[in-house]
Design a protein around this motif. Structure first.
Motif, PDB file in Angstrom:
ATOM      1  N   GLU A  67       0.844  -1.203   0.000  1.00 36.67           N
ATOM      2  CA  GLU A  67       0.000   0.000   0.000  1.00 36.67           C
ATOM      3  C   GLU A  67       0.876   1.248   0.000  1.00 36.67           C
ATOM      4  O   GLU A  67       0.632   2.196  -0.743  1.00 36.67           O
ATOM      5  N   GLY A  70       2.217   2.050  -3.261  1.00 36.52           N
ATOM      6  CA  GLY A  70       1.226   2.437  -4.261  1.00 36.52           C
ATOM      7  C   GLY A  70       0.805   1.309  -5.180  1.00 36.52           C
ATOM      8  O   GLY A  70       0.208   1.554  -6.225  1.00 36.52           O
ATOM      9  N   GLU A  73      -4.465  -0.950  -3.009  1.00 37.73           N
ATOM     10  CA  GLU A  73      -5.318   0.014  -2.317  1.00 37.73           C
ATOM     11  C   GLU A  73      -6.120  -0.742  -1.260  1.00 37.73           C
ATOM     12  O   GLU A  73      -6.631  -1.824  -1.515  1.00 37.73           O
ATOM     13  N   THR A  89      -3.757  -1.410  -7.570  1.00 40.69           N
ATOM     14  CA  THR A  89      -3.872  -0.114  -8.222  1.00 40.69           C
ATOM     15  C   THR A  89      -3.470  -0.313  -9.688  1.00 40.69           C
ATOM     16  O   THR A  89      -2.910  -1.358 -10.045  1.00 40.69           O
TER      17      THR A  89
END
Length: 135
Positions: A67, A70, A73, A89
């Motif tokens: 997380e 990135g 999520e 993501t």
């Protein structure tokens, strides 16, 4: 994928970026989580059941790192008790073809790696046996 080398600068082992990328792709739990999430959004328990031998602590730590990076999520749904879901993501999804390519390479070459390990171990054992005989 074949033209990756032409488009990117040379790989530098001293580069912070290179080290960070290796941190992600060398973490077996991160790679397994990404492959599980490739099939769609999953709850924490579903992830844990999908990945054999992962401890709750390691799953939590790896999810937090993914997380933070990135790549996934985390969503908390307003239910009682709260439901937490994880999804890739777009950046996480973009990593999948590269992980698949690495997996393909490993599947193709792993028999050679296993043989090289056996050969190495046999040579080392022979050296060790030989050195104990001369003592």
């Amino acid at each position: 994928m074949e033209n990756i080398r032409a488009a990117e600068p040379a790989f530098s082992v001293t580069s912070c970026t290179a080290r960070r990328v290796l941190e992600i792709v060398s973490n077996k739990w991160a790679v397994l989580i990404i492959f599980v999430l490739e099939k769609g959004t999953k709850r924490y328990g579903q992830l844990q059941r999908s990945i054999a031998d992962i401890s709750q602590k390691m799953l939590t730590q790896t999810l937090r790192q993914l997380e933070r990076d990135g790549l996934i999520e985390r969503s908390v749904l307003p239910e009682v008790p709260p439901v937490v879901e994880y999804t890739l993501t777009p950046m996480g999804e973009s990593l999948i073809p590269y992980l698949r390519q690495l997996n393909h390479w490993l599947n193709e070459h792993y028999p050679q790696i296993e043989q090289a390990r056996k050969d190495y171990d046999a040579r080392e054992k022979f050296k060790a046996d030989k050195s104990t005989q001369t003592v």
